[in-house]
Design a protein around this motif. Structure first.
Motif, short mmCIF file in Angstrom:
data_model
loop_
_atom_site.label_atom_id
_atom_site.label_comp_id
_atom_site.label_asym_id
_atom_site.label_seq_id
_atom_site.Cartn_x
_atom_site.Cartn_y
_atom_site.Cartn_z
N ALA A 227 0.83 -1.21 0.00
CA ALA A 227 0.00 0.00 0.00
C ALA A 227 0.86 1.26 0.00
O ALA A 227 0.56 2.24 -0.71
N LYS A 228 1.94 1.26 0.79
CA LYS A 228 2.80 2.43 0.85
C LYS A 228 3.41 2.73 -0.52
O LYS A 228 3.44 3.89 -0.96
N LEU A 229 3.89 1.69 -1.20
CA LEU A 229 4.55 1.90 -2.48
C LEU A 229 3.55 2.26 -3.58
O LEU A 229 3.90 2.98 -4.52
N VAL A 230 2.32 1.77 -3.48
CA VAL A 230 1.29 2.19 -4.44
C VAL A 230 1.04 3.69 -4.29
O VAL A 230 0.95 4.43 -5.28
N ARG A 231 0.94 4.15 -3.04
CA ARG A 231 0.76 5.59 -2.82
C ARG A 231 1.95 6.38 -3.36
O ARG A 231 1.79 7.45 -3.95
N ARG A 232 3.14 5.83 -3.16
CA ARG A 232 4.34 6.50 -3.67
C ARG A 232 4.31 6.57 -5.19
O ARG A 232 4.66 7.58 -5.79
N ALA A 233 3.91 5.47 -5.82
CA ALA A 233 3.85 5.43 -7.29
C ALA A 233 2.86 6.46 -7.82
O ALA A 233 3.14 7.19 -8.77
N VAL A 234 1.68 6.52 -7.19
CA VAL A 234 0.68 7.49 -7.61
C VAL A 234 1.22 8.90 -7.44
O VAL A 234 1.08 9.76 -8.33
N GLY A 235 1.89 9.16 -6.33
CA GLY A 235 2.46 10.48 -6.09
C GLY A 235 3.49 10.86 -7.13
O GLY A 235 3.54 12.03 -7.56
N MET A 236 4.29 9.90 -7.57
CA MET A 236 5.29 10.20 -8.60
C MET A 236 4.61 10.59 -9.91
O MET A 236 5.04 11.53 -10.59
N VAL A 237 3.57 9.87 -10.27
CA VAL A 237 2.86 10.20 -11.51
C VAL A 237 2.23 11.58 -11.39
O VAL A 237 2.29 12.39 -12.33
N VAL A 238 1.65 11.89 -10.25
CA VAL A 238 1.05 13.22 -10.03
C VAL A 238 2.09 14.31 -10.21
O VAL A 238 1.87 15.30 -10.93
N ARG A 239 3.24 14.15 -9.58
CA ARG A 239 4.26 15.20 -9.60
C ARG A 239 4.94 15.34 -10.96
O ARG A 239 5.15 16.45 -11.46
N ILE A 240 5.29 14.22 -11.56
CA ILE A 240 6.07 14.29 -12.79
C ILE A 240 5.19 14.60 -14.00
O ILE A 240 5.57 15.39 -14.88
N ALA A 241 4.00 14.00 -14.06
CA ALA A 241 3.11 14.25 -15.20
C ALA A 241 2.21 15.47 -14.98
O ALA A 241 1.54 15.91 -15.91
N VAL A 259 5.51 2.49 -13.03
CA VAL A 259 5.49 3.95 -12.93
C VAL A 259 5.91 4.64 -14.22
O VAL A 259 5.24 5.58 -14.68
N LYS A 260 7.00 4.22 -14.82
CA LYS A 260 7.48 4.91 -16.03
C LYS A 260 6.40 4.96 -17.12
O LYS A 260 6.08 6.05 -17.61
N PRO A 261 5.86 3.83 -17.54
CA PRO A 261 4.82 3.91 -18.56
C PRO A 261 3.58 4.65 -18.07
O PRO A 261 2.90 5.31 -18.87
N ALA A 262 3.28 4.58 -16.78
CA ALA A 262 2.11 5.29 -16.26
C ALA A 262 2.28 6.80 -16.43
O ALA A 262 1.32 7.52 -16.75
N ILE A 263 3.48 7.29 -16.23
CA ILE A 263 3.75 8.72 -16.43
C ILE A 263 3.50 9.10 -17.88
O ILE A 263 2.88 10.14 -18.18
N LEU A 264 3.94 8.27 -18.79
CA LEU A 264 3.75 8.55 -20.22
C LEU A 264 2.27 8.46 -20.59
O LEU A 264 1.78 9.26 -21.40
N VAL A 265 1.57 7.51 -20.01
CA VAL A 265 0.12 7.41 -20.25
C VAL A 265 -0.58 8.65 -19.72
O VAL A 265 -1.48 9.21 -20.35
N ALA A 266 -0.15 9.11 -18.56
CA ALA A 266 -0.79 10.27 -17.93
C ALA A 266 -0.62 11.54 -18.75
O ALA A 266 -1.45 12.45 -18.67
N VAL A 267 0.43 11.61 -19.58
CA VAL A 267 0.61 12.80 -20.41
C VAL A 267 0.08 12.61 -21.82
O VAL A 267 0.30 13.46 -22.69
N GLY A 268 -0.61 11.48 -22.07
CA GLY A 268 -1.31 11.35 -23.34
C GLY A 268 -0.98 10.18 -24.22
O GLY A 268 -1.59 9.99 -25.26
N CYS A 269 -0.01 9.34 -23.81
CA CYS A 269 0.33 8.17 -24.62
C CYS A 269 -0.64 7.02 -24.32
O CYS A 269 -1.24 6.95 -23.24
N THR A 270 -0.76 6.13 -25.27
CA THR A 270 -1.42 4.86 -24.98
C THR A 270 -0.40 3.95 -24.28
O THR A 270 0.81 4.18 -24.37
#
Length: 301
Positions: A227-241, A259-270
């Protein structure tokens, strides 16, 4: 013949002649001095990190090999690499004399077992990198693994605390961390162990950075398995994207927690585009972000 520094005692009043408070301060000073001894080896450590990264990038393995306290330092480092940097478990091996202790019993005679070392070395293959640790620089188990590994065309990184010792002489990359005499002579779990842990932390972290698993100081290849690392992952996507938590969670779900692909998805990639970009860039998230539209490029530099 003079004793090696790891077998000699620190100058001044002996630790057992001091008050408890004075002994504690003396112990701490010994740890600080041991860390200071790592600094002259930084160039060698950085070079080793690049070799480690190259081996992982090319699909080879990292092997850590040691006995006793050095083995515990090796175990601590290698055990963190999957969780911190997402290094696949099948790319990591720990060869500890006598095996990893599970009952708080670590027999001393196993460090002399060069036959067991030769047997363990059968799992080492050409292209791998083998990190061998021994405070003394003379431990038979460590030397046997180093010799066997070199006979297979691998690169051997040798870490020792006594200069001019056999491991450093035979290693392809020698990292000498000349720690001062121990506050308790021969107790290398103290200064020598601390210095070895610091050196390993430096090497493996620099390797993670070289592989692109750190971006803006964040561990963007973390395995989010609690759970802690899931929150951390979400936070990284929020901050970076620069997206909302809801958007970040959705992206994380689409990429299976990566996380890496999630950041790219968050900025508009499939998810497919994200995977392709990461493959083309050897996992370098910054390069992927900067390859996107000019409107987004300035956001990520």
């Amino acid at each position: 013949m003079p004793l090696p520094r790891t077998e000699t005692v620190s100058p001044g009043p002996h630790i057992d002649a001091r008050s408890t408070l004075g002994a504690a301060a003396f112990l701490l000073d010994g740890q600080v001095d041991a860390i200071d001894a790592v600094r002259p080896a930084i160039a060698a450590i950085a070079k080793c990190a690049l070799k480690m990264a190259a081996a992982i990038r090319e699909g080879h393995r990292l092997h850590y090999a040691a006995a006793g306290s050095s083995g515990l330092m090796a175990l601590a480092d290698v055990s963190e690499l999957r969780g911190t940097f997402g290094i696949e478990s099948d790319k990591l091996r720990i060869h500890m004399a006598g095996g990893v202790p599970v009952d708080a019993n670590m027999p001393g005679d196993t460090e002399d077992d060069d036959r067991a070392a030769a047997q363990l070395a059968k799992g080492i293959h050409e292209g791998d990198v083998v990190i061998v640790l021994t405070a003394s620089g003379t431990t038979p188990f460590a030397l046997a693994i180093a010799r066997a590994a070199q006979g297979k065309g691998t690169s051997v990184i040798g870490i020792a605390n006594n200069p001019g010792t056999p491991l450093l002489a035979m290693a392809d990359e020698a990292v000498c961390i000349a720690t001062p005499p121990e506050v308790i002579a021969g107790s290398t779990r103290l200064g020598a162990g601390t210095a070895q842990k610091a050196a390993l932390n430096l090497m493996s972290t620099l390797m993670g950075i070289e592989l692109g698993h750190v971006y803006r100081g964040e561990m963007v290849n973390v395995i989010a398995d609690n759970a802690k690392l899931v929150r951390r992952a979400v936070g990284m996507v929020v901050r970076i994207a620069d997206v909302s938590a809801d958007a970040a969670e959705a992206a994380i779900k689409q990429t299976g927690g990566r996380v890496k692909p999630a950041i790219l998805v968050a900025v508009g990639c499939t998810p497919e585009e994200a995977a392709s970009l990461l493959e083309q860039s050897n996992g370098q998230l910054g390069d992927c972000l900067n390859s996107l539209s000019p409107r987004k490029t300035n956001t990520f530099t």
